[in-house]
Design a protein around this motif. Structure first.
Motif, mmCIF file in Angstrom:
data_model
loop_
_atom_site.group_PDB
_atom_site.id
_atom_site.type_symbol
_atom_site.label_atom_id
_atom_site.label_comp_id
_atom_site.label_asym_id
_atom_site.label_seq_id
_atom_site.Cartn_x
_atom_site.Cartn_y
_atom_site.Cartn_z
ATOM 1 N N THR A 175 0.818 -1.213 0.000
ATOM 2 C CA THR A 175 0.000 0.000 0.000
ATOM 3 C C THR A 175 0.855 1.267 0.000
ATOM 4 O OG1 THR A 175 -0.140 -0.255 2.416
ATOM 5 C CG2 THR A 175 -1.988 -1.077 1.120
ATOM 6 N N GLU B 231 -5.935 0.662 7.362
ATOM 7 C CA GLU B 231 -7.184 0.495 6.620
ATOM 8 C C GLU B 231 -7.444 1.678 5.697
ATOM 9 O OE1 GLU B 231 -10.391 -0.311 9.263
ATOM 10 O OE2 GLU B 231 -9.485 -2.143 10.079
ATOM 11 N N LYS B 232 -7.222 2.898 6.226
ATOM 12 C CA LYS B 232 -7.429 4.094 5.400
ATOM 13 C C LYS B 232 -6.420 4.145 4.251
ATOM 14 C CE LYS B 232 -9.445 7.061 9.002
ATOM 15 N NZ LYS B 232 -9.265 8.298 9.818
ATOM 16 N N TYR C 278 -4.961 1.639 2.744
ATOM 17 C CA TYR C 278 -5.345 0.668 1.717
ATOM 18 C C TYR C 278 -6.509 1.190 0.875
ATOM 19 C CZ TYR C 278 -7.889 -3.124 -0.457
ATOM 20 O OH TYR C 278 -8.574 -3.876 -1.365
ATOM 21 N N GLN C 279 -7.513 1.760 1.512
ATOM 22 C CA GLN C 279 -8.693 2.220 0.778
ATOM 23 C C GLN C 279 -8.344 3.347 -0.191
ATOM 24 O OE1 GLN C 279 -11.659 0.508 1.102
ATOM 25 N NE2 GLN C 279 -12.056 1.653 -0.794
ATOM 26 N N LYS D 230 -6.435 1.777 -3.080
ATOM 27 C CA LYS D 230 -7.360 1.029 -3.937
ATOM 28 C C LYS D 230 -8.162 1.977 -4.833
ATOM 29 C CE LYS D 230 -11.528 -1.852 -3.535
ATOM 30 N NZ LYS D 230 -11.157 -2.965 -4.425
ATOM 31 N N ASP D 231 -8.711 3.048 -4.243
ATOM 32 C CA ASP D 231 -9.538 3.992 -5.003
ATOM 33 C C ASP D 231 -8.729 4.719 -6.080
ATOM 34 O OD1 ASP D 231 -11.637 3.234 -3.409
ATOM 35 O OD2 ASP D 231 -11.535 4.987 -2.088
ATOM 36 N N LYS E 149 -7.876 -7.305 -1.359
ATOM 37 C CA LYS E 149 -7.753 -7.062 0.079
ATOM 38 C C LYS E 149 -6.358 -7.450 0.589
ATOM 39 C CE LYS E 149 -12.691 -7.949 0.766
ATOM 40 N NZ LYS E 149 -13.698 -8.846 1.388
#
Length: 506
Positions: free
Chosen positions: A294, A313-314, A316-317, A320-321, A333
């Protein structure tokens, strides 16, 4: 020596396959280079100005670093054998052309006049005495090109073309000198054998050389056709960066996919090189999947004006976006463990100068001589970011491959290295990973990366690979890395044993 004998006994099939790949790539490249260079020299032997221009061009091409040339070729011709051969031909053309041209243009003028007096046509003059007289120079050029090709062909392993370079790279990355020596010694033996063969060919007549050349071309063409006909269809190509950890992960991907989808054939391309090589290969479709982190995504692969969050978590998101929006990539994931950057020094050095955090390094920066991974040296979250965040300016910095930097600090060649939190060498060499007290390094969680097109075509693969989501702790990965790097176990075995222990394999 015992380790070398053990590898030769247990991995003989793989070594023979790599040897065959190396010979094939080298000979094909040499033949193509000779087919281009020798006729070109013959055509230009009476056009001195154009010949000099060609010589300048081929000389300039030789100055391009081989890794750079391979990187340039990937977006156009993908990975594997084709870009490797193109690169090798580029390097081999110059010595063959130069020697052929020199041999043809330095023939005694009296002989030229005698040939004209006898009324020989240009073709007969070329065949009867020009080529025979120039043959020692031509053979010398071919021999130089052959030596250059065999040596440079070891880098073909970086883009999935196989060859003896696979064992050299694997030996370097896993700190296994036996593997490294096998690859290097076999390359040297190949060079000596082919040099002797070329020397023997130089004693044959032009007619016999032509016949031999035709026979070899037919044999290689037939073998290549047979291999392409019987070669099983590969549905998925998975690649990994250099090092034990990517090897372990891609072997896990392979086993899970082939278990859940027996009709699929997975091909692995380990030790593929750095981030830029792999990402270009993914974009061009030469690779279908590779594990990426990430933090690397946000620092190197996408454009963002936001500061990287230290919440995994943030992070990764966001990664991903942005990959989906900017590059049409699908980021699955992530696993549980984080493989973030760290800076490490010897325990004795840390104790002497009371070093516990990265901030402490500022007090001794004039004493620090670093060995950094090329990616860490140039990425904004690596050394450039550290300099800015901590106001740290080291006395000297050398870039080197990951395993070499650990050997360098162990041997006292450098006294600080970058590393990863899951590296087994921290324990092996009794190093201290300094605390990132300003939280500069972003979270680094690994996850499979693929194009949206591939993900839409194979949703079942997404489901399979997501089985690893939230799995593999930092302790798990440290242990697996230790087994591969220090204990020299096969990455495929270590990956298999982990999947079985977690009941992910039947």
């Amino acid at each position: 020596m015992n380790a070398i004998i053990h590898i030769l006994q247990t991995q003989s099939n793989g070594i023979l396959e790599a040897l065959g790949q190396h010979i094939s790539i080298s000979l094909i490249s040499l033949f193509i280079a000779a087919i281009i260079a020798i006729p070109l020299a013959i055509i230009l032997m009476t056009h001195k100005r154009i010949a000099e221009i060609i010589l300048q061009i081929t000389s300039i091409l030789q100055t391009i670093p081989s890794l750079a040339l391979l990187g340039i070729l990937i977006p156009f011709v993908g990975i594997g054998t084709i870009p490797s051969i193109i690169a090798l031909v580029v390097y081999a053309v110059m010595p063959i052309f130069q020697n052929t041209y020199s041999g043809l243009t330095t023939i005694d003028p009296n002989l030229e006049e005698a040939a004209e007096a006898f009324g020989l046509s240009r073709t007969k003059k070329l065949i009867k005495f020009q080529l025979p007289l120039a043959m020692p120079m031509i053979i010398s050029g071919i021999r130089i090109a052959m030596v250059m090709i065999i040596g440079t062909a070891t880098l073909a392993a970086l883009i999935g073309a196989g060859g003896l370079g696979t064992y050299i790279l694997l030996g370097i990355e896993t700190n296994n000198n036996a593997l490294l020596l096998i690859g290097a010694i076999l390359s040297a033996i190949l060079t000596l054998i082919f040099s002797a063969l070329i020397n023997g060919i130089s004693k044959l007549s032009l007619k016999k050389i032509g016949i031999l050349f035709s026979v070899v071309v037919v044999l290689f063409g037939g073998f290549a056709g047979y291999r392409s006909f019987v070669k099983p269809t590969v549905n998925v190509t998975i690649a990994g960066k250099m090092g034990s950890e990517p090897q372990i992960l891609i072997n896990m991907y392979k086993e899970l996919i082939e278990q859940d989808h027996p009709n699929m054939k997975v091909s692995l391309k380990p030790n593929f090189g750095g981030t830029s090589f792999l990402y270009k290969a993914l974009e061009s479709g030469s690779v279908d999947i590779y594990p990426e982190f990430t933090g690397t995504v946000l620092e190197s692969l996408v454009k963002t004006n936001k500061n990287v969050s230290h919440n995994p978590e943030k992070t990764y998101q966001v990664a991903k976006d942005l990959l989906k929006k900017q590059a049409n990539m699908e980021y699955l994931k992530p696993m549980q463990y984080q493989n973030g950057y760290d800076l490490a020094v010897k325990r004795s050095f840390a104790k002497k100068y009371n070093l516990k955090t990265i901030s402490d390094l500022v007090r001794v920066e004039h004493r620090l001589h670093a060995g950094f991974d090329p990616d860490f040296y140039q990425q904004s979250d690596g050394y450039p970011g550290i300099k800015k965040a901590y106001g740290l300016d080291l006395a000297s910095v050398k870039t080197m491959e990951p395993s070499i930097r650990y050997k360098a600090i162990a041997n006292g060649k450098v006294n600080i290295v970058d590393g990863y939190t899951t590296d087994p060498e921290i324990q092996e060499y009794d190093l201290v990973a300094l605390k990132d007290d300003k939280n500069h390094f972003p979270p680094y969680q690994g996850a499979p990366l693929m194009t949206e097109k591939f993900a839409m075509k194979h949703p079942e693969i997404k489901t399979t690979l997501n089985k690893l989501s939230g799995k593999i702790t930092t302790a798990d990965m440290q242990k697996m890395n230790y087994l591969v790097t220090v204990k020299h176990e096969k990455a495929s075995k270590v990956a298999h044993d982990y999947l079985v222990s977690k009941k992910l394999l039947k």
